[in-house]
Write an enzyme that holds these catalytic residues in place. Structure first.
Site, PDB file in Angstrom:
ATOM      1  N   LYS A 113      -0.484   8.164  -0.719  1.00 45.32           N
ATOM      2  CA  LYS A 113      -0.082   9.559  -0.932  1.00 45.32           C
ATOM      3  C   LYS A 113      -1.191  10.241  -1.724  1.00 45.32           C
ATOM      4  O   LYS A 113      -1.933   9.573  -2.451  1.00 45.32           O
ATOM      5  CB  LYS A 113       1.188   9.624  -1.796  1.00 45.32           C
ATOM      6  CG  LYS A 113       2.438   9.066  -1.183  1.00 45.32           C
ATOM      7  CD  LYS A 113       3.591   9.229  -2.177  1.00 45.32           C
ATOM      8  CE  LYS A 113       4.876   8.640  -1.642  1.00 45.32           C
ATOM      9  NZ  LYS A 113       5.950   8.700  -2.665  1.00 45.32           N
ATOM     10  N   VAL A 163      -6.957   9.683   4.088  1.00 40.02           N
ATOM     11  CA  VAL A 163      -6.475   8.340   3.745  1.00 40.02           C
ATOM     12  C   VAL A 163      -6.547   8.229   2.223  1.00 40.02           C
ATOM     13  O   VAL A 163      -7.629   8.304   1.649  1.00 40.02           O
ATOM     14  CB  VAL A 163      -7.335   7.249   4.416  1.00 40.02           C
ATOM     15  CG1 VAL A 163      -6.831   5.868   4.017  1.00 40.02           C
ATOM     16  CG2 VAL A 163      -7.296   7.413   5.930  1.00 40.02           C
ATOM     17  N   TYR A 164      -5.399   8.102   1.613  1.00 41.05           N
ATOM     18  CA  TYR A 164      -5.334   8.185   0.153  1.00 41.05           C
ATOM     19  C   TYR A 164      -5.332   6.784  -0.460  1.00 41.05           C
ATOM     20  O   TYR A 164      -4.429   5.992  -0.203  1.00 41.05           O
ATOM     21  CB  TYR A 164      -4.089   8.956  -0.269  1.00 41.05           C
ATOM     22  CG  TYR A 164      -4.106  10.375   0.255  1.00 41.05           C
ATOM     23  CD1 TYR A 164      -4.978  11.313  -0.282  1.00 41.05           C
ATOM     24  CD2 TYR A 164      -3.285  10.750   1.316  1.00 41.05           C
ATOM     25  CE1 TYR A 164      -5.034  12.606   0.213  1.00 41.05           C
ATOM     26  CE2 TYR A 164      -3.315  12.040   1.816  1.00 41.05           C
ATOM     27  CZ  TYR A 164      -4.193  12.966   1.264  1.00 41.05           C
ATOM     28  OH  TYR A 164      -4.247  14.233   1.764  1.00 41.05           O
ATOM     29  N   THR A 165      -6.320   6.515  -1.289  1.00 41.66           N
ATOM     30  CA  THR A 165      -6.452   5.166  -1.846  1.00 41.66           C
ATOM     31  C   THR A 165      -6.504   5.159  -3.377  1.00 41.66           C
ATOM     32  O   THR A 165      -6.857   4.150  -3.968  1.00 41.66           O
ATOM     33  CB  THR A 165      -7.708   4.472  -1.278  1.00 41.66           C
ATOM     34  OG1 THR A 165      -8.850   5.278  -1.570  1.00 41.66           O
ATOM     35  CG2 THR A 165      -7.608   4.252   0.219  1.00 41.66           C
ATOM     36  N   TYR A 224       0.865  -1.187   0.000  1.00 43.86           N
ATOM     37  CA  TYR A 224       0.000   0.000   0.000  1.00 43.86           C
ATOM     38  C   TYR A 224       0.893   1.224   0.000  1.00 43.86           C
ATOM     39  O   TYR A 224       1.835   1.304   0.800  1.00 43.86           O
ATOM     40  CB  TYR A 224      -0.890  -0.016   1.254  1.00 43.86           C
ATOM     41  CG  TYR A 224      -1.655   1.262   1.468  1.00 43.86           C
ATOM     42  CD1 TYR A 224      -2.724   1.597   0.635  1.00 43.86           C
ATOM     43  CD2 TYR A 224      -1.297   2.148   2.476  1.00 43.86           C
ATOM     44  CE1 TYR A 224      -3.425   2.782   0.820  1.00 43.86           C
ATOM     45  CE2 TYR A 224      -1.995   3.337   2.670  1.00 43.86           C
ATOM     46  CZ  TYR A 224      -3.051   3.647   1.837  1.00 43.86           C
ATOM     47  OH  TYR A 224      -3.744   4.817   2.009  1.00 43.86           O
TER      48      TYR A 224
END
Ligand code: NAP
Length: 236
Positions: free
Chosen positions: A87, A142-144, A84
């Protein structure tokens, strides 16, 4: 040792969710081929280990060859290896992109092709992939985006392969975890991540492994994506 004893391949097996999956398959009575870059030999004669980068096709070839040489068959493949990178999307570098594609995508592609080829010969098998509960996106820093590119693709490929291989009696499923307590996350962030799950906590690796062994024994389920995420996918 029975020749009919089933055999599972588990990727990303050295720690975290993968290590819990190896334990769960052993409890089901399967023999296991466990792989990751740093995996060590096991004291258990029914666990073979193969060290290597799962994005490299040669590693996948060695893993399947070891399963056949040591245990004579491949019944299940658990695609668990994954990384994971969190960013803001435009801050991801080409190296970040290549790293996540190597493990999450190439790591799925090579060994899934090779394992399916063995499963087709026995007209039976199960592929289960550990994806992620990020279908609906996440908020609050939370960067996904980059992870979603891979895990969303793996969810889609799960459904596609379930249909493509159903006539050969090979099932294809996925488990989509929320945030799980593993070495992937720094200890100090765990409480923060808990708030993203309606059940108010993060999950345990054993809870992901339980969903996988459920799928293993649920022989009329294919093309399914089970969310192990404390209700996150249902809304918050
Ligand atoms: N923990 C979570 O909150 C969470 C949430 C959603 C989804 N997931 C997914 O669950 C899976 C397992 O995650 P985890 O939390 O258990 O992660 P982890 O503790 O970081 O373990 C990752 C595993 O993948 C292996 N790995 C990493 N890069 C590799 C490479 N290039 N080649 C071969 N193996 C490699 C690692 O072993 P080596 O270092 O020995 O190679 C390790 O065994 C991943 O697919 C992850 O995306 C986790």
């Amino acid at each position: 040792m029975s020749a009919a004893q089933k055999v599972a391949i588990v990727t990303g097996a050295s720690q975290g969710i993968g290590a819990a999956i190896v334990k769960a398959y052993r409890q089901l009575g399967y023999r296991v081929v466990a792989t990751s870059r740093t995996i060590k030999p096991s004291d258990d004669p029914d666990v073979a280990t193969v060290a290597g980068d799962i994005g490299d096709r040669a590693t996948a070839q060695r893993v399947v060859a070891e399963a056949l040489a040591r245990f004579g068959r491949v019944d299940s493949l658990v695609n668990n290896a994954g990384i994971y990178i969190g960013k803001p999307f435009t801050e991801n570098t080409i190296d970040d992109y290549n790293a996540i594609m190597n493990v999450n995508m190439a790591g799925f592609f090579h060994i899934t092709q090779l394992a399916l080829t063995e499963m087709e010969k026995q007209a039976a098998g199960h592929v289960v992939t550990v994806t992620g509960s990020i279908d609906n996106g996440m908020s609050g820093g939370v960067y996904t985006g980059l992870a979603g590119l891979t895990k969303g693709g793996l969810n889609a490929a799960t459904r596609a392969l379930a249909i493509e291989y159903a006539d050969r009696r090979i099932r294809v499923n996925a488990v989509a975890p929320g945030v799980i307590k593993t070495p992937m996350h720094a200890e100090e962030n765990l409480k923060f991540f808990g708030q993203y799950h309606p059940l108010g906590r993060i999950g345990e690796a054993s809870e992901v492994a339980s969903a996988i062994t459920f799928l293993e024994t649920a022989e009329f389920i294919t093309g399914e994506i089970i969310h192990v995420d404390g209700g996150q996918h249902a809304g918050r």
